[in-house]
Write a protein that holds these residues in place. Structure first.
Motif, PDB file in Angstrom:
ATOM      1  N   ILE A  89     -14.615   8.899   2.861  1.00 12.02           N
ATOM      2  CA  ILE A  89     -13.166   8.367   3.100  1.00 12.02           C
ATOM      3  C   ILE A  89     -13.017   7.209   1.960  1.00 12.02           C
ATOM      4  O   ILE A  89     -11.747   7.496   1.496  1.00 12.02           O
ATOM      5  CB  ILE A  89     -13.165   7.699   4.554  1.00 12.02           C
ATOM      6  N   LEU A  90     -13.566   6.467   1.656  1.00 18.34           N
ATOM      7  CA  LEU A  90     -13.539   5.591   0.716  1.00 18.34           C
ATOM      8  C   LEU A  90     -13.108   6.242  -0.611  1.00 18.34           C
ATOM      9  O   LEU A  90     -12.205   5.856  -1.447  1.00 18.34           O
ATOM     10  CB  LEU A  90     -14.599   4.637   0.340  1.00 18.34           C
ATOM     11  N   VAL A  91     -13.887   7.195  -1.092  1.00 21.55           N
ATOM     12  CA  VAL A  91     -13.440   8.087  -2.302  1.00 21.55           C
ATOM     13  C   VAL A  91     -12.238   8.748  -2.293  1.00 21.55           C
ATOM     14  O   VAL A  91     -11.338   8.565  -3.113  1.00 21.55           O
ATOM     15  CB  VAL A  91     -14.529   9.122  -2.532  1.00 21.55           C
ATOM     16  N   LEU A  92     -11.788   9.238  -0.833  1.00 14.46           N
ATOM     17  CA  LEU A  92     -10.509   9.750  -0.862  1.00 14.46           C
ATOM     18  C   LEU A  92      -9.200   8.795  -1.035  1.00 14.46           C
ATOM     19  O   LEU A  92      -8.411   9.180  -1.650  1.00 14.46           O
ATOM     20  CB  LEU A  92     -10.548  10.598   0.670  1.00 14.46           C
ATOM     21  N   ILE A  93      -9.655   7.558  -0.548  1.00 15.99           N
ATOM     22  CA  ILE A  93      -8.829   6.432  -0.660  1.00 15.99           C
ATOM     23  C   ILE A  93      -8.425   6.465  -2.285  1.00 15.99           C
ATOM     24  O   ILE A  93      -7.414   6.232  -2.675  1.00 15.99           O
ATOM     25  CB  ILE A  93      -9.109   5.136  -0.372  1.00 15.99           C
ATOM     26  N   VAL A  94      -9.502   6.268  -3.110  1.00  8.39           N
ATOM     27  CA  VAL A  94      -9.540   5.883  -4.404  1.00  8.39           C
ATOM     28  C   VAL A  94      -8.651   7.104  -4.896  1.00  8.39           C
ATOM     29  O   VAL A  94      -7.785   6.920  -5.796  1.00  8.39           O
ATOM     30  CB  VAL A  94     -10.857   5.527  -5.138  1.00  8.39           C
ATOM     31  N   LEU A  95      -8.947   8.312  -4.714  1.00  6.31           N
ATOM     32  CA  LEU A  95      -8.256   9.324  -5.346  1.00  6.31           C
ATOM     33  C   LEU A  95      -6.963   9.320  -5.088  1.00  6.31           C
ATOM     34  O   LEU A  95      -6.197   9.789  -5.783  1.00  6.31           O
ATOM     35  CB  LEU A  95      -9.064  10.922  -4.915  1.00  6.31           C
ATOM     36  N   GLY A  96      -6.471   9.262  -3.683  1.00  3.03           N
ATOM     37  CA  GLY A  96      -5.285   8.988  -3.234  1.00  3.03           C
ATOM     38  C   GLY A  96      -4.217   7.899  -4.097  1.00  3.03           C
ATOM     39  O   GLY A  96      -2.983   8.258  -4.229  1.00  3.03           O
ATOM     40  N   ILE A  97      -4.870   7.000  -4.325  1.00  5.47           N
ATOM     41  CA  ILE A  97      -4.304   6.004  -5.303  1.00  5.47           C
ATOM     42  C   ILE A  97      -3.965   6.476  -6.447  1.00  5.47           C
ATOM     43  O   ILE A  97      -2.845   6.347  -7.156  1.00  5.47           O
ATOM     44  CB  ILE A  97      -5.242   4.694  -5.161  1.00  5.47           C
ATOM     45  N   VAL A  98      -5.156   7.116  -6.887  1.00  6.97           N
ATOM     46  CA  VAL A  98      -4.945   7.783  -8.607  1.00  6.97           C
ATOM     47  C   VAL A  98      -3.830   8.741  -8.353  1.00  6.97           C
ATOM     48  O   VAL A  98      -2.909   8.865  -9.470  1.00  6.97           O
ATOM     49  CB  VAL A  98      -6.150   8.539  -8.929  1.00  6.97           C
ATOM     50  N   ALA A  99      -3.613   9.606  -7.434  1.00  6.02           N
ATOM     51  CA  ALA A  99      -2.571  10.613  -7.351  1.00  6.02           C
ATOM     52  C   ALA A  99      -1.220  10.059  -7.082  1.00  6.02           C
ATOM     53  O   ALA A  99      -0.319  10.360  -7.841  1.00  6.02           O
ATOM     54  CB  ALA A  99      -2.924  11.302  -6.019  1.00  6.02           C
ATOM     55  N   GLY A 100      -1.359   8.882  -6.441  1.00  4.17           N
ATOM     56  CA  GLY A 100       0.024   8.182  -6.301  1.00  4.17           C
ATOM     57  C   GLY A 100       0.554   7.854  -7.646  1.00  4.17           C
ATOM     58  O   GLY A 100       1.632   8.010  -8.061  1.00  4.17           O
ATOM     59  N   ILE A 101      -0.298   7.138  -8.487  1.00  6.14           N
ATOM     60  CA  ILE A 101       0.096   6.521  -9.652  1.00  6.14           C
ATOM     61  C   ILE A 101       0.388   7.663 -10.599  1.00  6.14           C
ATOM     62  O   ILE A 101       1.459   7.779 -11.159  1.00  6.14           O
ATOM     63  CB  ILE A 101      -1.159   5.760 -10.437  1.00  6.14           C
ATOM     64  N   LYS A 102      -0.430   8.795 -10.397  1.00 11.05           N
ATOM     65  CA  LYS A 102       0.089   9.968 -11.369  1.00 11.05           C
ATOM     66  C   LYS A 102       1.484  10.609 -11.071  1.00 11.05           C
ATOM     67  O   LYS A 102       2.151  10.764 -12.093  1.00 11.05           O
ATOM     68  CB  LYS A 102      -1.157  11.079 -11.052  1.00 11.05           C
ATOM     69  N   PHE A 103       1.601  10.759  -9.694  1.00  5.94           N
ATOM     70  CA  PHE A 103       2.844  11.387  -9.371  1.00  5.94           C
ATOM     71  C   PHE A 103       4.116  10.652  -9.243  1.00  5.94           C
ATOM     72  O   PHE A 103       5.346  10.946  -9.729  1.00  5.94           O
ATOM     73  CB  PHE A 103       2.775  12.093  -8.120  1.00  5.94           C
TER      74      PHE A 103
END
Lengths: 297, 269
Positions: free
Chosen positions: A273-287
């Motif tokens: 879950i912690l990894v998914l949160i980090v990836l989610g933040i990256v995705a948010g910044i990207k999009f």
């Protein structure tokens, strides 16, 4: 007439969902549902024969935060990302500039740079094992020519992570080069001519014209490199198994170990879950941020 | 001055190329020499096929090759069907909720299948696909990346062709099959190359969901074969490594141009 339009619209809606259903079912089964199930699992204790699973709330997370190995693994992964991302991008850029310039044996150079990309990470690790083995390995043999002592690159905590980092850079730089090569070929010739007329040196031309034009590619590659710094861990299985003393252990490897070697799914889930949160933040910044800024062509 | 600079650059480019390719060249050389000769850099040592023979006898390689081949084919066929349908829906059909669903699909670009290994393992076991090739391939079939790629390819097809086919009496599937799929052929080729090389090389997920030589792909087989506890010496590991990368490597060297172009097309949207 209005009714006709209505029927057509309804028909499109049915077709749309029918066409989408296989993808929707599979994505739900193997991406969305597992994400939620992971969150769910992370909130329960690990069941044993005597103690059935019970709801523990954030306890698995607090356990993780109290676990020094977890912080070591996080630190390792941050070093891994901080080293592999800029270095492989820098090397990829250099490779692309060279592979795009008029040098002899250009075909060979391009092939040599790109070949590691088509190898499995496991095979790459086997090749590098030959370099790192103490005493017999290529690095030690070269070192001994200069009178250097034998170094156990994979066996000591100070060097193990770096040995792993080098293999990752070797593997991904050629892949990133391809994107730079493609971008370089879209830069119009007249920019170079104009720079020549103005008397700009090749260095100035590269720094002032080529590099800014490559910025969108660099951002694209950066996101890819970031994702790779989470998922490229296959070589750990061959080279170090995360050791010695967890010195080269990365997060995804730790998740695997937790779940499939220690059979501790709840803690593995909490880490996921912690990894998914980090990836989610990256995705948010990207999009949101990056996609808006880089579309200036 | 600039001539000297040029020479230095050429030298740098060639040196880097040599460094980059050297692990591969060295392993190739070692695979055909005895271990003592290989670790002593005995350049004049005789070539031998013993390592290859030992490696070949040490594991069911033919079965592993077959498994990898089946896995790559199953994934590719599944991906083609599913991403074609979904890509077409996103590119050309209007339906409520489309934008929202598309964002969900894009999210999957970041929810990596690699990260969800724990729950995906539970899921695959629950639907009875543990230790099957389908089970290894299934989580990758609805690839968000593929859906995105197909959507882009279908979007660029002129609507006139679509309308013409409709006037000729083609239904939705007829139009998709006769107009869109043939026009997107380059995208399919590009996607196929990327997909095949990705899944030929994939390791972590197959390691988790396979448990027998009948389903194990090459990468997992190679890692077990080379494990230190098996005590195989380094020349034999090199031979096994060379053997398992040979098909993809040879294909790459032969179709280099197409390969690189495929990666480009797949990467740049």
């Amino acid at each position: 007439m209005a009714e006709h339009v209505n029927i057509e619209r309804r028909r499109q809606a049915i077709y749309g969902w029918l066409l989408l259903s296989p993808a929707a079912i599979l994505l739900t089964t193997f991406a969305f549902y597992p994400s939620i199930a992971t969150l769910w699992t992370s909130l329960f204790s690990r069941g044993t024969r005597r103690n059935p699973t019970e709801f523990v709330g954030g306890e698995n997370y607090t356990d993780l935060f109290a676990d020094p190995t977890f912080w070591l693994v996080v630190k390792n992964n941050l070093i891994y990302a901080a080293a592999t991302i800029p270095i492989s991008i820098f090397i990829a850029l250099g490779m692309a500039l060279w592979a795009n310039s008029k040098i002899p044996a250009r075909g060979f150079v391009r092939t040599a740079y790109f070949t590691p990309t088509v190898l499995p990470m496991i095979a790459a690790a086997n090749l590098w094992l030959f370099f790192y083995t103490p005493g017999l390995g290529v690095l030690d043999q070269i070192g001994s020519l200069f009178g250097l002592p034998s170094i156990n690159w994979l066996g000591q905590p100070e060097t193990a992570l770096w040995a792993v980092i080098i293999v990752t850079i070797w593997k991904e730089a050629g892949f990133f080069m391809i994107f730079y090569l493609a971008a370089l070929q879209t830069i119009p010739e007249d920019l170079k001519e104009a720079a020549d007329i103005e008397g700009a040196s090749r260095f100035t031309y590269t720094r002032r014209i080529v590099l800014p034009l490559l910025m969108p590619t660099t951002l694209f590659i950066m996101v890819n490199a970031l994702i790779n710094s989470v998922k490229l861990i296959d070589h750990l299985f061959i080279l170090t198994k995360g050791g010695p003393n967890d010195a080269s252990k990365l997060i995804l490897y730790y998740i695997w170990e937790m779940a499939f070697a220690f059979f501790d799914a709840p803690h593995a889930a909490a880490m996921t879950i912690l990894v998914l949160i980090v990836l989610g933040i990256v995705a948010g910044i990207k999009f949101t941020y990056l996609d808006k800024r880089t579309h200036y062509q | 001055m600039s001539a000297i600079f040029r020479h230095i650059e050429t030298f740098g480019a060639l040196l880097l190329a040599f460094i980059w390719i050297s692990p591969l060249l060295f392993a190739f050389w070692a695979a055909f020499h005895s271990t003592t000769d290989a670790v002593n850099f005995n350049v004049m040592a005789p070539w031998t096929l013993d390592n290859l023979r030992t490696a070949w006898a040490g594991a069911p390689w033919l079965r592993y090759f077959l498994n990898t081949f089946l896995l790559v084919s199953v994934v590719l066929i599944g991906q083609f069907v599913i991403t074609t349908l979904a890509g077409f829906a996103f590119a050309k059909v209007q339906f409520p909720g489309k934008d929202f669903v598309f964002i969900l699909v894009l999210m999957q670009l970041f929810i990596l299948p690699e990260v969800l290994i724990v729950e995906n393992y539970v899921m695959v076991s629950r639907i009875g696909l543990f230790d099957t090739i389908i089970g290894v391939g299934m989580p990758y079939m609805a690839s968000a990346f593929g859906i995105f790629l197909m959507r882009q390819a279908f979007k660029s097809v002129p609507i006139e062709l679509h309308d013409a086919a409709r006037v000729e009496g083609c239904g939705w599937f007829g139009i998709l099959w006769r107009v869109y799929v043939p026009l997107a052929r380059p995208t399919y080729l590009a996607y196929a190359l990327v997909s095949v090389s990705t899944h030929w090389n994939n390791f972590l997920w197959p390691l988790i969901v396979t448990n027998s030589p009948e389903t194990r792909p090459l990468t997992v087989g190679l890692s077990i074969f080379g494990a230190p506890e098996n005590g195989v010496d380094i020349s034999v590991i090199s031979a096994a490594t060379m053997m398992s990368i040979a098909p993809l490597l040879i294909a790459f060297l032969v179709f280099q141009r197409q390969f690189v172009q495929a990666f480009l097309r797949a990467g740049i949207k």
